[in-house]
Design a protein around this motif. Structure first.
Motif, PDB file in Angstrom:
ATOM      1  N   ASN A   1      13.270  15.938-100.660  1.00 32.78           N
ATOM      2  CA  ASN A   1      12.992  16.611-101.360  1.00 32.78           C
ATOM      3  C   ASN A   1      13.643  18.073-101.273  1.00 32.78           C
ATOM      4  OD1 ASN A   1      11.727  18.209-103.425  1.00 32.78           O
ATOM      5  ND2 ASN A   1       9.881  18.468-102.463  1.00 32.78           N
ATOM      6  N   ILE A   2      14.405  18.867-102.383  1.00 32.68           N
ATOM      7  CA  ILE A   2      14.813  20.146-102.092  1.00 32.68           C
ATOM      8  C   ILE A   2      13.383  21.126-102.382  1.00 32.68           C
ATOM      9  CG2 ILE A   2      16.294  22.177-103.024  1.00 32.68           C
ATOM     10  CD1 ILE A   2      18.291  19.982-103.647  1.00 32.68           C
ATOM     11  N   ILE A   3      13.153  21.994-101.356  1.00 33.46           N
ATOM     12  CA  ILE A   3      12.123  22.774-101.324  1.00 33.46           C
ATOM     13  C   ILE A   3      12.263  23.972-102.209  1.00 33.46           C
ATOM     14  CG2 ILE A   3      10.386  24.049-100.328  1.00 33.46           C
ATOM     15  CD1 ILE A   3      10.697  22.098 -97.824  1.00 33.46           C
ATOM     16  N   ASP A   4      13.387  24.590-101.819  1.00 33.51           N
ATOM     17  CA  ASP A   4      13.763  25.471-102.804  1.00 33.51           C
ATOM     18  C   ASP A   4      15.498  25.793-102.665  1.00 33.51           C
ATOM     19  OD1 ASP A   4      13.689  28.094-104.146  1.00 33.51           O
ATOM     20  OD2 ASP A   4      12.671  29.198-102.490  1.00 33.51           O
ATOM     21  N   PHE A   5      15.967  26.621-103.758  1.00 32.41           N
ATOM     22  CA  PHE A   5      17.260  27.221-103.312  1.00 32.41           C
ATOM     23  C   PHE A   5      17.381  28.510-103.942  1.00 32.41           C
ATOM     24  CE2 PHE A   5      17.194  25.528-107.664  1.00 32.41           C
ATOM     25  CZ  PHE A   5      17.916  26.501-108.521  1.00 32.41           C
TER      26      PHE A   5
ATOM     27  N   THR B   1      20.505  26.011-100.082  1.00 30.83           N
ATOM     28  CA  THR B   1      19.340  25.045-100.347  1.00 30.83           C
ATOM     29  C   THR B   1      18.487  24.674 -99.094  1.00 30.83           C
ATOM     30  OG1 THR B   1      20.382  22.888-100.032  1.00 30.83           O
ATOM     31  CG2 THR B   1      20.432  23.872-102.299  1.00 30.83           C
ATOM     32  N   VAL B   2      17.104  24.664 -99.301  1.00 33.15           N
ATOM     33  CA  VAL B   2      16.401  24.122 -98.075  1.00 33.15           C
ATOM     34  C   VAL B   2      15.609  22.770 -98.441  1.00 33.15           C
ATOM     35  CG1 VAL B   2      16.460  26.231 -96.782  1.00 33.15           C
ATOM     36  CG2 VAL B   2      14.644  25.702 -98.500  1.00 33.15           C
ATOM     37  N   SER B   3      15.444  21.870 -97.341  1.00 33.62           N
ATOM     38  CA  SER B   3      14.921  20.723 -97.719  1.00 33.62           C
ATOM     39  C   SER B   3      14.017  20.128 -96.883  1.00 33.62           C
ATOM     40  CB  SER B   3      15.970  19.641 -97.905  1.00 33.62           C
ATOM     41  OG  SER B   3      15.484  18.301 -97.825  1.00 33.62           O
ATOM     42  N   GLU B   4      12.936  19.111 -97.457  1.00 36.91           N
ATOM     43  CA  GLU B   4      11.796  18.697 -96.511  1.00 36.91           C
ATOM     44  C   GLU B   4      12.619  18.109 -95.217  1.00 36.91           C
ATOM     45  OE1 GLU B   4       9.582  15.938 -98.813  1.00 36.91           O
ATOM     46  OE2 GLU B   4       8.552  17.614 -99.579  1.00 36.91           O
ATOM     47  N   ASP B   5      13.952  17.851 -95.169  1.00 34.74           N
ATOM     48  CA  ASP B   5      14.340  16.804 -94.306  1.00 34.74           C
ATOM     49  C   ASP B   5      14.818  18.003 -92.904  1.00 34.74           C
ATOM     50  OD1 ASP B   5      16.877  18.528 -94.955  1.00 34.74           O
ATOM     51  OD2 ASP B   5      18.023  16.531 -95.904  1.00 34.74           O
ATOM     52  N   GLY B   6      14.369  19.277 -93.320  1.00 36.37           N
ATOM     53  CA  GLY B   6      14.640  20.063 -92.175  1.00 36.37           C
ATOM     54  C   GLY B   6      16.138  20.763 -92.152  1.00 36.37           C
ATOM     55  N   THR B   7      16.817  20.817 -93.189  1.00 30.06           N
ATOM     56  CA  THR B   7      17.992  21.403 -93.038  1.00 30.06           C
ATOM     57  C   THR B   7      18.184  22.266 -94.249  1.00 30.06           C
ATOM     58  OG1 THR B   7      18.968  19.617 -94.383  1.00 30.06           O
ATOM     59  CG2 THR B   7      18.972  19.107 -91.996  1.00 30.06           C
ATOM     60  N   ALA B   8      19.471  23.192 -93.997  1.00 25.32           N
ATOM     61  CA  ALA B   8      19.765  24.121 -95.101  1.00 25.32           C
ATOM     62  C   ALA B   8      21.229  23.719 -95.444  1.00 25.32           C
ATOM     63  CB  ALA B   8      19.672  25.495 -94.435  1.00 25.32           C
ATOM     64  N   PHE B   9      21.510  23.735 -96.480  1.00 23.89           N
ATOM     65  CA  PHE B   9      22.748  23.423 -96.955  1.00 23.89           C
ATOM     66  C   PHE B   9      23.295  24.613 -97.817  1.00 23.89           C
ATOM     67  CE2 PHE B   9      26.529  20.789 -98.411  1.00 23.89           C
ATOM     68  CZ  PHE B   9      26.273  19.603 -97.585  1.00 23.89           C
TER      69      PHE B   9
ATOM     70  N   THR C   1      10.535  23.188 -90.835  1.00 24.80           N
ATOM     71  CA  THR C   1      10.817  22.846 -92.009  1.00 24.80           C
ATOM     72  C   THR C   1      10.505  23.905 -92.946  1.00 24.80           C
ATOM     73  OG1 THR C   1       9.975  20.671 -91.974  1.00 24.80           O
ATOM     74  CG2 THR C   1      10.126  21.587 -94.082  1.00 24.80           C
ATOM     75  N   ALA C   2      11.453  24.661 -93.816  1.00 21.06           N
ATOM     76  CA  ALA C   2      11.268  25.894 -94.497  1.00 21.06           C
ATOM     77  C   ALA C   2      10.532  25.628 -95.744  1.00 21.06           C
ATOM     78  CB  ALA C   2      12.660  26.298 -94.884  1.00 21.06           C
ATOM     79  N   THR C   3       9.878  26.813 -96.168  1.00 23.39           N
ATOM     80  CA  THR C   3       9.247  26.864 -97.093  1.00 23.39           C
ATOM     81  C   THR C   3       9.759  27.759 -98.800  1.00 23.39           C
ATOM     82  OG1 THR C   3       7.953  28.669 -96.564  1.00 23.39           O
ATOM     83  CG2 THR C   3       6.870  26.684 -95.952  1.00 23.39           C
ATOM     84  N   THR C   4      10.826  28.471 -98.266  1.00 22.36           N
ATOM     85  CA  THR C   4      11.370  29.191 -99.255  1.00 22.36           C
ATOM     86  C   THR C   4      12.885  29.645 -98.823  1.00 22.36           C
ATOM     87  OG1 THR C   4      11.142  31.114-100.880  1.00 22.36           O
ATOM     88  CG2 THR C   4      10.360  31.305 -98.638  1.00 22.36           C
TER      89      THR C   4
ATOM     90  N   ASN D   1       6.422  27.909 -92.625  1.00 19.50           N
ATOM     91  CA  ASN D   1       5.023  27.644 -92.937  1.00 19.50           C
ATOM     92  C   ASN D   1       4.355  28.779 -91.793  1.00 19.50           C
ATOM     93  OD1 ASN D   1       4.433  26.237 -94.857  1.00 19.50           O
ATOM     94  ND2 ASN D   1       4.448  24.216 -93.528  1.00 19.50           N
ATOM     95  N   ASN D   2       4.741  28.854 -90.608  1.00 21.92           N
ATOM     96  CA  ASN D   2       4.205  29.598 -89.543  1.00 21.92           C
ATOM     97  C   ASN D   2       4.325  31.035 -89.614  1.00 21.92           C
ATOM     98  OD1 ASN D   2       6.906  29.910 -88.842  1.00 21.92           O
ATOM     99  ND2 ASN D   2       6.724  28.868 -86.745  1.00 21.92           N
ATOM    100  N   GLY D   3       5.070  31.678 -90.739  1.00 27.90           N
ATOM    101  CA  GLY D   3       5.141  32.876 -90.929  1.00 27.90           C
ATOM    102  C   GLY D   3       6.598  33.493 -90.340  1.00 27.90           C
ATOM    103  N   ASN D   4       7.173  32.837 -89.523  1.00 24.06           N
ATOM    104  CA  ASN D   4       8.672  33.373 -89.331  1.00 24.06           C
ATOM    105  C   ASN D   4       9.644  33.277 -90.412  1.00 24.06           C
ATOM    106  OD1 ASN D   4       7.771  33.773 -86.616  1.00 24.06           O
ATOM    107  ND2 ASN D   4       8.160  31.557 -85.948  1.00 24.06           N
ATOM    108  N   VAL D   5      10.491  34.327 -90.310  1.00 21.23           N
ATOM    109  CA  VAL D   5      11.522  34.386 -91.311  1.00 21.23           C
ATOM    110  C   VAL D   5      12.851  34.596 -90.533  1.00 21.23           C
ATOM    111  CG1 VAL D   5      12.667  35.901 -93.245  1.00 21.23           C
ATOM    112  CG2 VAL D   5       9.974  35.442 -93.154  1.00 21.23           C
ATOM    113  N   ILE D   6      13.881  34.042 -90.731  1.00 19.27           N
ATOM    114  CA  ILE D   6      15.262  34.151 -90.312  1.00 19.27           C
ATOM    115  C   ILE D   6      16.268  34.426 -91.294  1.00 19.27           C
ATOM    116  CG2 ILE D   6      14.628  32.370 -88.463  1.00 19.27           C
ATOM    117  CD1 ILE D   6      16.505  30.403 -89.772  1.00 19.27           C
ATOM    118  N   ALA D   7      17.291  35.187 -90.864  1.00 17.63           N
ATOM    119  CA  ALA D   7      18.256  35.417 -91.728  1.00 17.63           C
ATOM    120  C   ALA D   7      19.410  34.415 -91.380  1.00 17.63           C
ATOM    121  CB  ALA D   7      18.884  36.893 -91.424  1.00 17.63           C
TER     122      ALA D   7
END
Length: 181
Positions: free
Chosen positions: A67-71, A82-90, A112-115, A130-136
């Motif tokens: 599943n693509i969670i967000d893009f 895009t970020v996905s339930e598979d733990g990757t960003a494309f 796993t990303a949420t947004t 989910n844990n509140g962390n944000v990365i650039a």
């Protein structure tokens, strides 16, 4: 839907549920505002355009296995993460006027990303967890991704807004304090 005439105006059916959709900016060459991108639960990303009474599929890619969670699309509508339930960003690029998605590469995320959301200047994509962390997350240089070997690239990212608990400072010892009592 046209509620006055009780008529369905547009319809197209895909094998997977749509997760999110967003229209492209007019900078891409779509002056009528009829072109948009849709993410699906099967990991597909599609560029669609409203036609007479259906949606034309202009481009389809499947950057993820889950599943693509967000893009997020940058403000110029040329770069997509895009970020996905598979733990990757494309990372993908969109060719203006042609509306074709070009896959550039993917990276593994620390969780796993949420947004995700592009920065205003389009230099990096902010990814939340989910844990509140944000990365650039910086997009890869397409010349440095060897597509003959793999689409995977080494991510370049920085932490943003981490809040770590600090140990309180030790109280200074005064003359009357004695730990040997």
């Amino acid at each position: 839907l046209d509620y006055i005439r009780s008529k369905e105006l547009y319809n197209v059916k895909f094998n997977a549920a749509a997760v999110r959709a967003t229209f492209l900016s007019t900078e891409t060459g779509d002056q009528d505002g009829r072109t948009f991108i849709v993410a699906f639960k099967d990991g597909c990303l599609r560029v669609l355009r409203k036609a007479q009474n259906t949606f034309d599929v202009l481009s389809t890619v499947r950057p993820h296995t889950k599943n693509i969670i967000d893009f997020s699309i940058d403000t110029a509508s040329k770069q997509i993460f895009t970020v996905s339930e598979d733990g990757t960003a494309f990372y993908l690029r969109l060719r203006p006027m042609e509306f074709v998605l070009d896959p550039i590469g993917f990276c593994k995320l620390p969780a796993t990303a949420t947004t995700c959301c592009w920065t205003v200047e389009g230099s990096s994509c902010l990814v939340g967890f989910n844990n509140g962390n944000v990365i650039a997350l910086n997009p890869p240089n397409p010349d440095e991704v060897d597509l003959e070997v793999s689409y995977e690239f080494t991510p370049k990212f920085a932490g943003i807004g981490y809040r770590q608990k600090r140990k309180p400072p030790e109280k200074p010892k005064t003359e009357g304090d004695d730990d040997d009592d």
